[in-house]
Design an enzyme around this catalytic site. Sequence first.
Site, PDB file in Angstrom:
ATOM      1  CG  ASP A   1      -2.137   0.914   0.948  1.00  0.00           C
ATOM      2  OD1 ASP A   1      -2.050   1.779   0.046  1.00  0.00           O
ATOM      3  OD2 ASP A   1      -3.156   0.786   1.638  1.00  0.00           O
TER       4      ASP A   1
HETATM    5  C1  BGC Z   1      -4.922   3.286  -0.151  1.00  0.00           C
HETATM    6  C2  BGC Z   1      -5.009   2.312  -1.308  1.00  0.00           C
HETATM    7  C3  BGC Z   1      -4.757   3.051  -2.599  1.00  0.00           C
HETATM    8  C4  BGC Z   1      -3.405   3.727  -2.524  1.00  0.00           C
HETATM    9  C5  BGC Z   1      -3.056   4.502  -3.769  1.00  0.00           C
HETATM   10  C6  BGC Z   1      -3.654   4.124  -0.168  1.00  0.00           C
HETATM   11  O1  BGC Z   1      -3.737   5.144   0.753  1.00  0.00           O
HETATM   12  O2  BGC Z   1      -5.017   2.590   1.064  1.00  0.00           O
HETATM   13  O3  BGC Z   1      -6.263   1.692  -1.339  1.00  0.00           O
HETATM   14  O4  BGC Z   1      -4.845   2.180  -3.689  1.00  0.00           O
HETATM   15  O5  BGC Z   1      -3.414   4.648  -1.452  1.00  0.00           O
HETATM   16  O6  BGC Z   1      -3.835   5.628  -3.890  1.00  0.00           O
END
Ligand code: BGC
Length: 745
Positions: free
Chosen positions: A229
Amino acid sequence: MNAREILKQMTLEEKAAFCSGRDFWHTKAVERLGVPSVMMCDGPHGLRKQEGEGDHLGINKSIETVCYPTAAALASSFDRDVMAQLGEALGKECQAENVGMLLGPGLNIKRSPLCGRNFEYFSEDPYLAGEMGAAYVQALQKEGIAACAKHFACNSQETRRMSGTSQVDERTLHEIYLPAFENVVKQGKTRSIMCAYNGINDVFCAENKTLLTDILREEWGYDGFVVTDWGAVKDRAKGVASGLDLEMPGGPNATGEDILKAVQEGTLSEEALDQAVLRLLRFVQETMEQRKPDTVIDREENRALARALAAECAVLMKNEGTLPLKDGQSVAFIGEFAEKPRYQGAGSSHINVPHPVSALEAASGVLYARGYDAHSDQTDAALLREAVEAAKKADIPVIFAGLPDAFETEGADRDHMRLPNNQNELIAAVSAVNPNTVVVLHGGSPVELPWLNQVSAVLCMYLGGEQVGASTVDLLFGKKNPSGRLAETWPLRLQDNPSYLNFPGEDGVVTYAEGIFVGYRYYDKKEMPVLFPFGHGLSYTQFEYSDFKLDQDKIQDTEKLKVTVTVKNAGPCPGKTAVQLYVRDVESTVRRPVRELKAFEKVSLQPGESKKVSFTLDKRAFAYWEPKCHDFFVESGAFVIEIGESSRDIRCEKAVQVEGTTLLSFPVTETTTIGQLLKHPKGKVIIGQMMSSSAMSHVDQTDSMGEGSERMMQQMMLDIPLGALVSYGRLTPEKLKALIETLNA
Ligand code: BGC
């Protein structure tokens, strides 16, 4: 050159650097070897492509595109075809925009109604979440776009999401929090997985070898890559060693120096690094091979799809006959959401929609009163008065209510389950002057409905995407028939929720103390009243079930059980229902939920039409996770197969005897009880012999002990540890030692 040949030509520095992104949304290119950079973007219910400055919180601009229903809504369709249609449309949008990977679906389990990101997740039920996820992944990937199942795993809250740890026992992990991912790996063949920020039992997911290697790759046979993530990396080299491949976002600081250093110092093997690079190279190559640069999409068509899908997802929670609205009735739309619909949540999934369609815009000839200020909790007396007047004038007042924007976002959980006061007061006041009041609900999670008994109908649209207003009108006026079923229980009040005492935890530690009893598994076990049960949803027609058959009444767990049932549309209009199959374990020595969803099928029927629905159940439908053998295990005994219109509206049931073909092997010690030994392959035989000899004869002398004594004695005997047989003079210490050795041999 194939991926292996490219890998051979890469320097150690290039390999280390390749494991981090180029920027917010791209992998790095290796130009001298012809490896291009690939773009990935957020989904999952639209394409969030940022061409300017990147961010992962929904702050900066992204391209204008179509916002489809969110996962909370989609799951309520109980329809794999809905997921497939969405996956295909998004796949084409990604091809047209030169995006190689879409960051979704979100598969986290809805443990509490308070999780700020519940709108992005499917269900409290792992089977439903896994089936919906797999259908979406397959369709997206058929278009040549990699899916990215997230957030792996136990990321069921936003509080301390980046630094906290979820404490969860082995059985709960395997029965509740992992199966949706497992299905998306095994059935959906997802090409990538995003690991969660949080830890599981104190080990961050980004460096959790048990999770990323032992379970994901070795147990499930996953051959795609794992991305972090955004910003989840703590110890980069440890991540690579544990099975993590790509760090995102990248940027100037992500040089791979820490990986390089670890390999040079010998704390990380070059082989582990090579594995990660190889998996990433394969992803890039597959993406290039599957590029369709000439793809053209028709946004109008996609908007029509968003409208059609939203109607499939809506759940008619209550209807005393007011819906569908009849010709000639005067209708008043009340509430700001009629004019400005809530259709998506905030954060990284936020889609830039040029023009969301409101119900007010889609309907003609309705009165309108704003009713409340969506940015406030306080009742505005003038707005309330105006709404009550409109409700008096109209035959049917339709109130558009729900959670305001600020309540549903990535990065923050709610702290209560209530609607704003001004909305509750409005609904109470309007329904007091007009008993035909209909409420349309928007929001990504359950809320308490204190006025439920006073209103005539409730239609839940969840967060239904940019066309939600048009779909609502289609449903209210009977152009479409609601067919959604709740993918989560709506409890009466927050305090009833099983995670209530342990959400969101303390000081970054959240204990999943309710274990496997999440959602309906808990409410059913405790026989608690709920507002609406899992699987609930009404229709403008009715369904009848008949010819319910199991092809066998006795099976071994290596065999399959075929279940058939006929469902008929016995009402006046075309409609769809979700036939739900639950399995109930009637005899069990371990705690099991009352029933668990193990199959479902959405069926579309014309009035008077019948269809036969078939399901095939295998071992997994009867098994629980047994920590003693670290595997799914079937305990022999009676099970009941149930067919329902919801988890609390079971229409047919039949028993089947299932024989487990594996016995449990576990280490035997002096504290192992007689009862435990009865489940042990050798123990069962030895205890049988001991019981028939005189060794245990004292337990038969129950005559003089009164009523119920036999059962008490049996229980007492089952609980006797082996060691105690020495104190009771039934075994010598030497014989006990020999017995334990034989059992463990
Ligand atoms: C989120 C993800 C997301 C990623 C990219 C993170 O903060 O938890 O779900 O895909 O950011 O934006």
